[in-house]
Design a protein around this motif. Structure first.
Motif, PDB file in Angstrom:
ATOM      1  N   LEU A 283       0.830  -1.210   0.000  1.00  0.00           N
ATOM      2  CA  LEU A 283       0.000   0.000   0.000  1.00  0.00           C
ATOM      3  C   LEU A 283       0.861   1.255   0.000  1.00  0.00           C
ATOM      4  O   LEU A 283       0.493   2.278  -0.600  1.00  0.00           O
ATOM      5  N   GLN A 320      -6.793   1.325   3.850  1.00  0.00           N
ATOM      6  CA  GLN A 320      -6.051   1.718   5.052  1.00  0.00           C
ATOM      7  C   GLN A 320      -6.842   1.392   6.312  1.00  0.00           C
ATOM      8  O   GLN A 320      -6.281   0.925   7.309  1.00  0.00           O
ATOM      9  N   ALA A 349      -4.927  -5.074  -2.236  1.00  0.00           N
ATOM     10  CA  ALA A 349      -3.706  -4.269  -2.200  1.00  0.00           C
ATOM     11  C   ALA A 349      -2.910  -4.448  -3.494  1.00  0.00           C
ATOM     12  O   ALA A 349      -2.383  -3.470  -4.057  1.00  0.00           O
ATOM     13  N   GLU A 352      -4.605  -2.492  -6.073  1.00  0.00           N
ATOM     14  CA  GLU A 352      -4.384  -1.053  -5.883  1.00  0.00           C
ATOM     15  C   GLU A 352      -3.025  -0.643  -6.439  1.00  0.00           C
ATOM     16  O   GLU A 352      -2.897   0.397  -7.102  1.00  0.00           O
TER      17      GLU A 352
END
Length: 445
Positions: A283, A320, A349, A352
């Motif tokens: 992340l 988060q 993740a 992302e």
């Protein structure tokens, strides 16, 4: 037991015993009937001592087993009654034969009547036995010795079938259920240690259901074993069939699935910290990439004109928050909640980070196009220089025009590309006439 396959007595109801037997026939018949007497007695004693029979006598039975055992007990009682009558009639025949070494015709006729005739009279057992074995009801029944053997064989086979079937179920299922229950107890303890409890996790509820199912199954098997017996179709052998393990097998499969789920939770407990660190790293890289994409977008908007630059999203606040929740689950040893959350977080993740990289690539595409045009322009200028045409006025003019467009801000890529193409065309026009000439060979040298 005995000779279940023997031919029926030649004397049916109301029929004569047949021709008078000679001495050898009488002696052979007595020997055969004596052997059958010993075999029947051995079989009855073995039935009396059968472990399944003793278990049935001591068990609190229910259902179909209770009903069949009550009928089987009656059959066994009748068997002994038949056997005693058979033994008595056989002894009478032996006594009659022992009167004379060489019996006369009258003695042989009497022996033929005893051995082949229906001379054994017993009180009717029609009320105690299946109609298929006894035939029409009456106050008394008359048997020949061989007919009595046939009746006993039928009763014995039915009784043994019921006893063997019950004993087979008791031998097959309770021990397996107990082993599975012990495994279930270990699994429940392990599940409790990782937070998999009833009311808190589906697997905990499933463990409770399996516990109740095994308890009910064991109680049913103990009290009504024949309810869990599958006879072999077409088999006439006593006890032909197998125990029905369907419910046990389903419980075992369900427990195995829960074990795999708990193993996954245990794996999470062992490597949760490493997985959380990797998630934070992924992340963080995604956030840095998005920050780089936003910075690059500002640079592109400042340096490139007439170009559509896609917007750049901000970091995922949802991921988060989920990462913080995962850390809390680990801190409080809530492994059963952490396990599925980590699996989904790892997938999201990675997605992302991939989206962030795609966004950076999309934003910086105009700069890449400008860099490619700059490289192409310089490559053609170097080519011109190698051929000694660097001072050509037309080439200098078009090179300077393209260079000003590519090194100015904001840069119109479409116009700059056209300028580079015009320089390429002018280069081609200047160099083509020189291909194959002496100067061209010198330049290439």
């Amino acid at each position: 037991m005995g000779v279940a396959g023997s031919a029926p007595s030649p004397g049916g109801p109301g029929s004569a015993p047949g021709p008078v037997m000679d001495r050898d026939e009488v002696d052979r018949a007595l020997a055969r009937l004596g052997a059958e007497h010993e075999a029947i007695e051995t079989s009855l004693l073995a039935l009396q001592d059968h472990a399944g029979r003793r278990l049935l006598e001591g068990a609190e039975l229910t259902g179909v087993t209770k009903d069949r055992w009550a009928a089987t007990e009656q059959s066994i009682t009748v068997l002994w009654t038949y056997f005693d009558a058979y033994a008595k009639a056989l002894e009478e025949a032996r006594t009659l034969r022992s009167r004379r070494r060489w019996p006369g015709q009258e003695d042989l006729a009497e022996l033929t009547g005893v051995l082949r005739g229906r001379g054994v009279t017993l009180a009717s057992t029609a009320a105690q036995l299946p109609a298929a074995l006894t035939g029409p009801a009456g106050l008394t029944e008359r048997f020949s010795l061989e007919g009595l053997v046939t009746r006993m064989n039928g009763l014995y086979a039915q009784s043994l079938d019921m006893i063997v079937a019950s004993d087979s179920v008791w031998s097959a299922l309770p021990a397996r259920i107990d082993l599975l229950s012990a495994e279930l107890a270990r699994t429940r303890s392990l599940a409790h240690s990782v937070g998999v409890r009833p009311g808190e996790h589906p697997a905990g509820d499933d463990l409770e259901s399996i516990t109740q199912e095994l308890a009910a199954l064991r109680a049913g098997v103990i009290s009504d074993p024949l309810a869990y017996w599958l006879p072999t179709q077409g088999s006439s052998a006593p006890g032909g069939g197998r125990a029905d393990t369907g419910r046990y097998d389903r419980a075992a499969r369900a427990l195995e699935e829960i074990r795999r789920e708990i193993d996954a939770v245990l794996t999470v407990r062992q490597d949760a910290e490493q997985r959380l660190l990797r998630l934070r790293d992924v992340l963080t890289r995604a956030d840095r990439t998005l920050t780089e994409a936003r910075s690059a977008r500002g640079e592109v908007l400042a340096k490139i004109a007439a170009s559509e630059v896609p917007a750049v999203s901000g970091p995922s606040t949802v991921l988060q928050e989920q990462l913080r929740a995962a850390a809390e689950y680990r801190r409080h040893a809530q492994w059963h909640r952490l396990s599925p959350l980590l699996e989904s977080l790892e997938r999201e993740a990675d997605d992302e980070l991939r989206r962030a990289r795609d966004s950076l690539s999309a934003v910086t595409a105009p700069l890449a196009v400008r860099a490619e045009l700059r490289g192409r322009l310089d490559a053609y200028r170097a080519k011109v220089a190698r051929h000694g045409m660097a001072e050509d006025p037309l080439l200098i003019e078009r090179y300077d025009a393209a260079r000003r467009m590519l090194w100015s801000a904001p840069c119109d890529l479409r116009v700059a590309e056209q300028a580079v193409l015009r320089y390429q065309q002018a280069t081609a026009e200047v160099l083509v006439p020189r291909q194959g000439g002496p100067a061209d060979h010198r330049g290439n040298a």
